[in-house]
Each structure stands twice: as C-alpha cells, then as structure tokens.
Enzyme design. Sequence first.
Site, PDB file in Angstrom:
ATOM      1  CE  LYS A 106      -1.833   5.012   1.222  1.00  0.00           C
ATOM      2  NZ  LYS A 106      -1.839   4.651   2.652  1.00  0.00           N
ATOM      3  CG  ASP A 150      -1.698   1.218   1.430  1.00  0.00           C
ATOM      4  OD1 ASP A 150      -2.671   1.411   0.685  1.00  0.00           O
ATOM      5  OD2 ASP A 150      -1.341   2.039   2.302  1.00  0.00           O
TER       6      ASP A 150
END
Length: 438
Positions: free
Chosen positions: A207, A203
């Site tokens: 980003k 994750d």
Amino acid sequence: MSQPLVVGIIGLGTVGSAVASLLVRNQGVIKARAGREIVLKKAIVRDVSKAQAKLAELGIALSVSTRIEDLLEDAEIDVVIELMGGIDLAYDIAQKVLRANKAFVTANKAMLAYHRYDIQPLAKDLAIGFEASVCGGIPIIRVLKDGLSANHIVGIRGILNGTSNYILTQMLQHQQSFSDALKDAQALGYAESDPTLDISGGDAGHKLLILASLAYGINALPEEILIEGIEGITPDDMEFANEFGYVIKLLGIAKKTDSCIELRVHPAMISKNAMIAKVDGVMNGISVIGDCVGESMYYGAGAGGEATASSVISDLISFAQGKNSVMLGFKQPIESENTQSFTLKSIDDIYSRYYIRLYAHDKPGVLGQISQILGNHNISIKAFLQKETADKRIAKLLFSTHHNYEREIKDALNELEKLDFVTQKPYKIRIEDELENL
Ligand SMILES: NC(=O)c1ccc[n+]([C@@H]2O[C@H](COP(=O)([O-])OP(=O)(O)OC[C@H]3O[C@@H](n4cnc5c(N)ncnc54)[C@H](OP(=O)(O)O)[C@@H]3O)[C@@H](O)[C@H]2O)c1
C-alpha cells in the site's frame, strides 16, 4: 436516456459479493450520482456452484462462469473489476482487459505493488480505478490524486494494516503476548489463517508503494524498500514504550528529503500524543503532510467487504460520469520543474532514533562493554532501563538512543550479538519523534 455502464466482475468473495449486493441495495443513490445506471452483467469465479449458492442467499440474479473470455469477448461490457487477488494471473488479466478496450478496476494492492507502472501505459484513454487497493474504505487515492494535488507532499505516515494494528492494540491495552493477540485476531476474522503478509509488513509495504507513486511518482518494488513486521515485539517493548510516553505502531512512512524519497514499513515508537497514535484496533489511519495544507489525517475502515466495495463502486461512478484521469494521476514526472526525478534513499542512510532491547548475563563489566561498543559506533544513549528476568542471572537491558544512521545501529547490534554474555539476538525499534511536531 444515457446508456447504462455495463460491468463484469472477477471474484465473488468478501469484496466481490459486497460489490454485487451494494450495486443492488444502493442502486438509487448510485444512479443519481453516476448520472446513469450501473449494471453488473456477469461474474467469473473458480467454483460456480459455491458462487450461485451465495448469490441465491443474497437474492441476486447474475450469470456466473469460470471463463474470463466471457467478459473479454462481451462487447457490451465496458468495465471489468478484478477482485480475485494474487499477482501474476491478476496482472495477466489486467493486460487482457485493457487490450480488449475495457476500463479496469482493482482492489489488488499486491499486483499494483509490482505492476502499476506496467499497466499504466496500456490504459491509453481507458480508465483504471484502484481506490479500494489502499485502506479499503478510506478514499486516500482520491486525496492524493485530486484533493491535495496542488501540494508538494512532504511526508505520509500511515497505519495501513488493520490486522497488525489490532494485535499491537491488544498487546498494549490488554497486555497480551503477540501469539495470543494473533489468535484473537484470527478468531474474530481480522487475520487470515496464513497471516504472514499482514504481520510481516508486506501488505502495508504494497500500500505504501502505491501511495508513494501518487505522491512522488517513484517506481519502487517491495524488495527495494525496508519492510519489517511486528513478529518480534514483546510485552517488554510495550512496557518500555509506555514508560517513556510512546505507543508502538506498524507505520508505513514515505518522506522527501532533497531529491531522495525514503520509503519504509516497520514498527515504530511514536508519541502517545500524536494523532496517529490514537488509531487503535482494526482501524486504519493516514497522515499526509502537504507543503500548503500542512497535516491532514484520514481515518476509517481499512478492510471489510462493504467498506472496500464502497471504494470499488466509487471508481465505477466516476467512470460512469466520464472521468478517466491518468491512472497514477500525473502526465509527466512529478517535480519536473526541477528536471529531476526522485531516487530511493538507501536503507543504510535512514536517520532515526532507536530503542534497543538486550538480554545479558547480570555480572560486573557488562554495561561498560555494551556502552563502549555503542560509543564506538557513534551511538549515545538517551534513556536506559534495567529489569530482572525470571532467571535472576539474566538482566533485561532496554535503551533508547539519540539520532543515528541505520548502518551504525546495524553494525553495533551485530557486534553486540557476538558477545558471550549476550543471551539473545538484540532487537531494535525505530523511534519516530518527529511525529510529535506534526
Ligand atoms: N477482504 C478485504 O477486506 C479487502 C480489502 C481491500 C482489498 N482487498 C483485495 O481485494 C481482492 C479480493 O479480496 P477478497 O477478500 O474478496 O478475496 P476472497 O474472499 O478470497 O475472494 C476471492 C474471489 O476470487 C475468486 N477467484 C480466485 N482465483 C480465481 C481465479 N483464478 N479465477 C476466477 N476466480 C478466482 C474466488 O473464487 P472461488 O471462491 O470460486 O475460488 C473468490 O470468489 C484481493 O486483491 C484483496 O487484496 C480485500
């Protein structure tokens, strides 16, 4: 009187339902800032009765269906917000929305990590908003797109995942094991029942890629960059870090060296005195270094319904104001004055200090052989700790090194693992000393 901005939404989960409520609760301030009303007209979900029950609980009247075409074919709808998650279907929907000549907002970092450069050309003059895709409520997309746009970005270092930051904070401050801290995070609702993407660094990697596109215009995929998670960290590593003035954080790092961009996500030992070392618990923090501005630091809630909805609605307000800047914030290659675009630095060429953890039979000659192997790979030791384990025959050997290339450490650890007196696969954590100087 200006026409309202009419919006359709896909997904009424944690973020979608918060968007629906906030548009009602804060409608006065939203209208004042947007200069016109923002009206949520329809929602798409998989389970209509579940969504209707939730809307009734929130006191919101909204038409709900399962057909995405209900949004695409509605000529009144100006903007579609995608808050369902996933990659392939979300990408398909992004294309359909833009082809239907509607603006598009998403909080979906996984889809953008793979397809941000595919959807950008489809936008033409349509607005695409993705403020909510990185660090929930922290407006870091606008910082890079607008606020710092006069700067060459020297580097970005971020704590981009609240779940893993919570786990590491519990391990450090409450001496919990990784598995106990993960269980706590799940019980408190900070971690999903399948926490893989959070703890594996995936994750944070998604980003980081979005931030790196804004900062450098680099189009890399998750598979092309170094991504390591926090699963292997033990209390021994925390103890070593503490003893030598470090904390361990899962960092997303983007930095420019000559014409190369280094992108990596991994646990890192950083000085306790660095500003980013103080970002604890479930919070996120991002430090950006610009050549004119120096370091600036952004701290806040990286997830949660309302914090993320705050970013989603900021995109809607900006659209209502008539702003539809190019999606990734640049119209030609970044650094084009040098007629060069950046290439991604090879993982093997990463140059860092390292911490190494080894378990070995406690017998004469062992340390000598280990130092010999490290020396053969150009690795010199900066600090060393030897500790007993519960099994008195096995010693715990903890080292920190001076600077080395990643390939030298990788080769040395592969060789050490094969020694018959080494009882476990050696483990390493990169030491990011540079942060002390920020
Ligand atoms: N949660 C956060 O704090 C946070 C923060 C930043 C970004 N994000 C991102 O925001 C997005 C949404 O996250 P979330 O936490 O709100 O997810 P969530 O709570 O799981 O909600 C997902 C929603 O999407 C709907 N949905 C899923 N698949 C669908 C499909 N094929 N067709 C129609 N509707 C579908 C679900 O409907 P049903 O309930 O009917 O299945 C549900 O309403 C994700 O991309 C996530 O990465 C979330």
